[in-house]
Design a protein around this motif. Structure first.
Motif, PDB file in Angstrom:
ATOM      1  N   LEU A   1       1.018  -1.177  -0.035  1.00 36.27           N
ATOM      2  CA  LEU A   1      -0.069  -0.117   0.093  1.00 36.27           C
ATOM      3  C   LEU A   1       0.947   1.091   0.014  1.00 36.27           C
ATOM      4  CD1 LEU A   1      -2.819   1.381   0.200  1.00 36.27           C
ATOM      5  CD2 LEU A   1      -2.728   1.020   2.693  1.00 36.27           C
ATOM      6  N   LEU A   2       0.859   1.970  -0.990  1.00 34.20           N
ATOM      7  CA  LEU A   2       1.633   3.198  -1.191  1.00 34.20           C
ATOM      8  C   LEU A   2       0.726   4.517  -0.821  1.00 34.20           C
ATOM      9  CD1 LEU A   2       3.707   2.765  -4.601  1.00 34.20           C
ATOM     10  CD2 LEU A   2       4.341   2.191  -2.211  1.00 34.20           C
ATOM     11  N   ASP A   3       1.425   5.396  -0.258  1.00 35.42           N
ATOM     12  CA  ASP A   3       0.906   6.727  -0.101  1.00 35.42           C
ATOM     13  C   ASP A   3       2.015   7.855  -0.136  1.00 35.42           C
ATOM     14  OD1 ASP A   3      -0.955   8.595   0.510  1.00 35.42           O
ATOM     15  OD2 ASP A   3      -0.703   8.460   2.638  1.00 35.42           O
ATOM     16  N   SER A   4       1.757   8.726  -1.144  1.00 37.43           N
ATOM     17  CA  SER A   4       2.930   9.731  -1.517  1.00 37.43           C
ATOM     18  C   SER A   4       4.372   9.192  -1.598  1.00 37.43           C
ATOM     19  CB  SER A   4       2.529  10.697  -0.110  1.00 37.43           C
ATOM     20  OG  SER A   4       1.512  11.230  -0.031  1.00 37.43           O
ATOM     21  N   GLY A   5       4.249   8.067  -2.368  1.00 33.56           N
ATOM     22  CA  GLY A   5       5.647   7.709  -2.877  1.00 33.56           C
ATOM     23  C   GLY A   5       6.235   6.927  -1.644  1.00 33.56           C
ATOM     24  N   ARG A   6       5.721   6.767  -0.441  1.00 35.06           N
ATOM     25  CA  ARG A   6       6.098   5.660   0.391  1.00 35.06           C
ATOM     26  C   ARG A   6       5.178   4.523   0.637  1.00 35.06           C
ATOM     27  NH1 ARG A   6       9.629   8.454   3.731  1.00 35.06           N
ATOM     28  NH2 ARG A   6       9.778  10.858   3.274  1.00 35.06           N
ATOM     29  N   VAL A   7       6.035   3.341   1.078  1.00 29.43           N
ATOM     30  CA  VAL A   7       5.154   2.173   1.607  1.00 29.43           C
ATOM     31  C   VAL A   7       4.663   2.488   2.945  1.00 29.43           C
ATOM     32  CG1 VAL A   7       5.322  -0.384   1.933  1.00 29.43           C
ATOM     33  CG2 VAL A   7       6.778   0.750   0.209  1.00 29.43           C
ATOM     34  N   VAL A   8       3.244   2.462   2.649  1.00 29.26           N
ATOM     35  CA  VAL A   8       2.827   2.800   4.355  1.00 29.26           C
ATOM     36  C   VAL A   8       2.140   1.241   4.835  1.00 29.26           C
ATOM     37  CG1 VAL A   8       2.080   5.027   4.037  1.00 29.26           C
ATOM     38  CG2 VAL A   8       0.513   3.047   3.052  1.00 29.26           C
ATOM     39  N   GLU A   9       1.869   0.250   3.859  1.00 34.77           N
ATOM     40  CA  GLU A   9       1.532  -1.116   4.478  1.00 34.77           C
ATOM     41  C   GLU A   9       2.209  -1.980   3.419  1.00 34.77           C
ATOM     42  OE1 GLU A   9      -0.341  -1.690   6.858  1.00 34.77           O
ATOM     43  OE2 GLU A   9      -1.149   0.155   7.712  1.00 34.77           O
ATOM     44  N   GLN A  10       2.572  -3.024   4.038  1.00 33.36           N
ATOM     45  CA  GLN A  10       3.361  -4.059   3.207  1.00 33.36           C
ATOM     46  C   GLN A  10       2.974  -5.608   3.958  1.00 33.36           C
ATOM     47  OE1 GLN A  10       7.400  -3.446   2.397  1.00 33.36           O
ATOM     48  NE2 GLN A  10       7.325  -4.634   0.778  1.00 33.36           N
TER      49      GLN A  10
END
Lengths: 241, 770
Positions: A209-218
């Motif tokens: 799960l990406l948000d603003s270019g960062r992985v927030v959930e994996q």
């Protein structure tokens, strides 16, 4: 099979990917999801360098993608299938010719390439539409041609860039069924960018799960959608209900 | 992406460019050749084939047939072998082409042949067509022309030379000799330097020959010993005359233009500034359309103020005006006072007075002549006057003595008989005296009505007149004396006065220079006769003519005329004396100019330093040269169009792809430049230059570098419109990239087939996968 580490990409000074890392094993299916503009498609296109990453490493099998020169990169792309959101078929070519083109690129003879392309089209249920040009086919049919074109070279890695996003809702199910079928057939490592949470839960080995270019959930789909660590994860989890 | 031009596709591009350049060059050459053929045929139709005719005689169109018949007759009789052909008619003149037999191809025949036709009705000149020929033009000096005729005649390959309309015409033996001989003649011309010094009309030299010698010496002193050939001529002709006439006209108009003198200016005025003039005492009005105000332009600043000329409206000679600033079309703040002075108006008035005076001149001369003649007659009667006065004087003295005797008789008792006798004698003498007075009075009357121009005569006349006035009525006095013999003392005193006055008149008359007066009167009469002999009618007529020919121009029209002449003369050098000097050897132009300017610095001459004359090819050669230029220019235009088409139809898709790929940049000249720009400019330059070279096209005044740059410019223009002409579907390109197509295959299978049909597209068909 695929390892991406610390991937960064900026467009016009704006960071689109900010240290994205993930890994996918051989035959596994990774689903990348997230809000629009979160960097999903960019991350996917960086894998085969349709978009040049600013930094980071991408390892596909034994290939370090970022270190390949142009000729090597061309060869590497032939081992990676890519399905576009808007099909990206060549309008002047028929469905059969579009599908045969990757084989032609690999130096396969024209007749053999067309034969294998016909098989691929048959596999996606378009045996009766081989002579048609894209303008003569529906969106679903065009996407099937796009999938056949990606599969015809028997790639090690399949990249799916929101394959249903440009389709009518009625046709989305057909394409998802085809994708499920391909996953079930197994053997291919797949990375899919999609908003279809249920489909992800159903077919993915892991979800990013990406948000603003960062992985927030994996993690596994169950982990990401039912026990998320972030508010965005919880929001996506609610979509299952 | 950088491999786009590194692999197979580079070959595709080169192959396509080569094919396009060859095809375009052939097409450009073919079109130019067709134009060349068309014009060449047209020229041959007009003036015959090369060498076919040698002269052209021109006759009036309406008399062409009759003239041609007569010309044929002359040729038949005097010049067997000469061919005549009626040519085209231009501007009302029909050309008759003349082909001379080989025996007549010489200078004498060329020059003498046309003379035989001067009496043919409608004949209006001739031209020379003989070929191969060149002409050396720009030779003003006869001496230089003679020198060149001599030297050119000795050049190998020259058949003969002759003078043609002030030029040196050189006819060659054959076409193969032209280049070599022309080069030799060119070297002859370059071996001399022509120094042309023109003095302005305002800077004439006193002695042109001396100035020539001075210049010749200066040349030798400055540039070393060399041959110097000079020719000088006074003034120039043609346009020079017009320029001079205009300059004189300007001087005339400027002198007679109404001059406005502005005094007491409240602020400095600038030359060229316009001001409003309003008659003193009038109200300030709008300038435009108002007769009372007018506009003047300041033309010079003087110690006492400013001088201006009227540019709009009219002023009165001697009028006084208030001066205002011109603001828009209205008068602004007051600037000062002005007075108007019109020499033209004064001249007109003077002429009117002169004409009127001349009308009374003859009558006045007649009257003066008559008076002079009377005076002359008076002088002729001078002796008679003297005698009359002498007799009068004697009578007076006798009367005086008789009166004395009568008085003494009365006093001393004389007899009455003796007294009466004495009085009778006195009475007789008085009668005689009165008749003498009448004679003198007649002379005096004549003189009073005659000429009073002479001071001496007038003095005598006045004396006599006074004398006569005193005597009038004195006869009656004498009668009273005789009757009463009273107051004889008063009568004696009176007679004494008369005697004194008579004596004075006689002295005055004796004092006159009669001979001198006669001579002066004769001269006066002669002069007056001369005045009468003058043709006063002719003078009157001429004065009237001058009066009528005075320009009927308003002040604003005079001002406008001066400005018009100024605008014409602005670019003209008013010609004056001129020195032309031919010097052997080359002389640096700048050094020679400086030398002339230093030598004649007081005269400010215009100096040109050049080689001697210039070589002009013959008519046909010139026509062919012009046609050659037309041909090559047509080819260039075709090349330009084809270059643009090649770029748009073959390469716009490539350019579009390059423009869509932002990362596709290259380093050129130290700057990061988009590949599309470099590709477009380079391809345009190469294609255009190549087509130009192969098709032997050229553009006047443009060299190879300029052509190269022009081609690059066409390429850049094509780059600007490429995406509109051949848009590239970037999704298809991305698909090609994603499936692992190399760039040359992307071009062959995706980009070029989707582009405009062209040579590249045609050649690509065999290379495309499908």
């Amino acid at each position: 099979m695929l390892r991406v580490e610390n991937l960064h990409k900026k467009f016009g000074g704006k960071a689109v990917l900010n240290g994205v890392s993930f890994a996918v094993g051989q035959g596994e299916t990774l689903v990348i999801t997230g809000p629009s503009g979160s960097g999903k498609s960019t991350a996917l296109r960086c894998i085969n360098r349709l978009v040049e990453p600013d930094s980071g490493t991408i390892q596909v099998g034994d290939l370090s993608m970022c270190e390949l020169d142009e000729d090597e990169l061309v060869l590497a792309r032939r081992r990676i299938g890519f399905v576009f959101q808007r099909f990206n078929l060549i309008r002047r070519l028929t469905a059969l010719e579009n599908t045969a083109l990757p084989l032609i690129a690999r130096g396969v003879g024209k007749h053999e390439a067309l034969a294998k392309a016909a098989e691929a089209l048959d596999r996606v249920g378009l045996s009766n539409h081989m002579g048609k040009h894209p303008s003569e086919m529906s969106g679903g049919q065009q996407q099937r041609v796009g999938i056949a074109r990606a599969l015809v070279g028997d790639p090690d890695l399949m990249l799916w860039d929101e394959p249903t996003a440009s389709l009518d809702p009625i046709l989305v199910g057909d394409i998802l069924d085809l994708m499920r079928q391909l996953v079930r057939e197994g053997g291919k490592t797949m990375v899919m960018v999609t908003h279809e949470v249920r489909f992800a839960l159903e077919v993915a080995d892991q979800v990013l799960l990406l948000d603003s270019g960062r992985v927030v959930e994996q993690g596994s789909p169950q982990k990401v959608f039912t026990d998320p660590d972030t508010a965005l994860g919880k929001l996506y989890g609610r979509l299952l209900h | 992406m950088s491999s786009l031009f590194a692999g197979e596709f580079r070959k595709d591009i080169i192959r396509a460019v080569f094919a396009a350049v060859v095809a375009a060059s052939v097409l450009a050459s073919a079109i130019a050749y067709a134009a060349d053929m068309y014009f060449g045929d047209t020229v041959s139709g007009l003036i015959g084939e090369y060498g076919e005719y040698d002269l052209v005689l021109m006759v009036r169109e309406d008399l062409a047939d009759a003239a041609l018949d007569q010309m044929r007759e002359i040729v038949r009789e005097r010049y067997p072998g000469v061919r005549l052909k009626k040519g085209i008619t231009l501007s009302g003149r029909t050309n008759v082409l003349v082909g001379l037999p080989p025996g007549m191809r010489n200078a004498e025949a060329i020059q003498e042949f046309p003379v035989q036709f001067v009496n043919v009705p409608g004949y209006s000149g001739y031209g020379v067509m003989i070929e191969p020929r060149i002409e050396i033009t720009g030779i003003d000096s006869e001496a230089v022309r003679e020198m060149l005729l001599r030297r050119c005649e000795q050049v190998n390959g020259v058949l003969f030379v002759f003078e043609h309309h002030g030029n040196v015409a050189v006819v060659f033996e054959d076409a193969s000799a032209v280049d070599q001989a022309t080069e030799t003649i060119s070297k002859i011309l370059e071996s001399y330097t022509l120094i042309d010094v023109r003095f302005p009309i305002s800077g004439q030299v006193d002695d042109l020959r001396a100035a020539e010698n001075e210049l010749a010496n200066a040349v030798v002193e400055r540039f070393g010993q060399r041959d110097v050939l000079t020719s000088s001529e006074l003034k120039d002709e043609g346009m020079g005359d017009l320029t001079k006439a205009l300059a004189e006209m300007k001087r005339f108009l400027t002198y007679y233009a109404t001059s406005i003198h502005i005094e007491d200016a409240q602020r400095p005025l600038t030359v060229g500034e316009h001001v409003v003039l309003r008659p003193e005492g009038g109200q300030l009005q709008r300038t435009t359309g108002q007769a009372a105000d007018c506009i003047a332009m300041v033309i010079s600043a003087e110690e006492s103020g400013y001088r201006a000329v009227v540019t709009e409206g009219d002023v009165e000679d001697g009028g006084l005006y208030s001066v205002y600033e011109l603001q828009g079309t209205s008068g602004g703040s007051w600037l000062g006072n002005a007075s108007a002075n019109s020499e033209l108006a004064r001249l007109a008035r003077s002429l009117d007075s002169g004409i009127e005076l001349l009308g009374g001149l003859v009558d006045a001369a007649d009257e003066a002549g008559q008076s002079a003649r009377v005076a002359r007659q008076l002088l002729a009667d001078y002796g008679h006057l003297i005698a009359s006065l002498t007799k009068v004087n004697q009578n007076v003295q006798t009367i005086e003595s008789l009166i004395d005797s009568a008085a003494n008789g009365l006093m001393y008792g004389s007899t009455s008989k003796q007294l009466v006798s004495a009085l009778k004698s006195a009475k007789l003498l008085v009668d005689d005296f009165r008749s003498g007075l009448d004679a003198v009075s007649a002379v005096a009357d004549t003189m009073s009505s005659g000429e009073r121009f002479n001071g001496a005569l007038e003095r005598v006349t006045a004396t006599l007149q006074h004398w006569q006035d005193s005597l009038s009525g004195y006869g009656e006095g004498l009668e009273a004396i005789a009757s009463v013999l009273e107051d004889s003392g008063q009568a004696g005193e009176f007679l004494s006065q008369i005697s004194h006055m008579t004596q004075a008149a006689l002295e005055a008359l004796y004092g006159l220079d009669i001979e001198g007066l006669s001579a002066r009167l004769d001269g006066l009469i002669s002069s007056l006769d001369s005045v009468r002999s003058v043709d006063t009618d002719a003078i009157h007529s001429q004065l009237m003519h001058i009066r009528e020919s005075l320009p009927e121009l308003r002040d604003e029209e005079v001002g406008r005329s001066i400005r018009l002449i100024d605008s014409y003369l602005g670019g003209q050098v008013i010609p004056g004396d001129r020195i032309q000097m031919v010097v052997s050897g080359k002389i640096p132009a700048s050094a020679a100019k400086r030398m002339v300017e230093t030598l004649f610095e007081d005269y400010e001459p215009a100096t040109t330093v050049s080689s001697l004359g210039s070589i002009q090819p013959g008519v046909r050669t010139q026509v062919l040269r012009v046609l050659g230029e037309v041909r090559s220019t047509i080819a260039a235009l075709v090349a330009l169009v084809l270059t643009a088409l090649i770029l748009l139809f073959d390469h716009s898709c490539v350019i579009s792809l390059l423009k869509r790929t932002d990362a596709c940049r290259c380093v050129a000249g130290g700057k990061n430049v988009r590949m599309a720009t470099v590709y477009s400019a380079a391809l345009g330059a190469v294609i255009f230059s190549s087509i130009m070279a192969l098709s032997r096209a050229s553009i006047p005044l443009l060299g190879p570098t300029a052509v190269f740059l022009l081609g690059a410019g066409i390429g850049l223009c094509a780059s600007l419109v490429a995406e509109k002409v051949s848009p590239v579907d970037f999704d298809e390109v991305m698909a090609g990239v994603a499936i692992g197509l190399p760039w040359h295959r992307i071009m062959r299978d995706i980009v070029i087939p989707a582009g405009r049909p062209g040579l590249l597209s045609a050649l690509n068909r065999s290379e495309a996968s499908f």
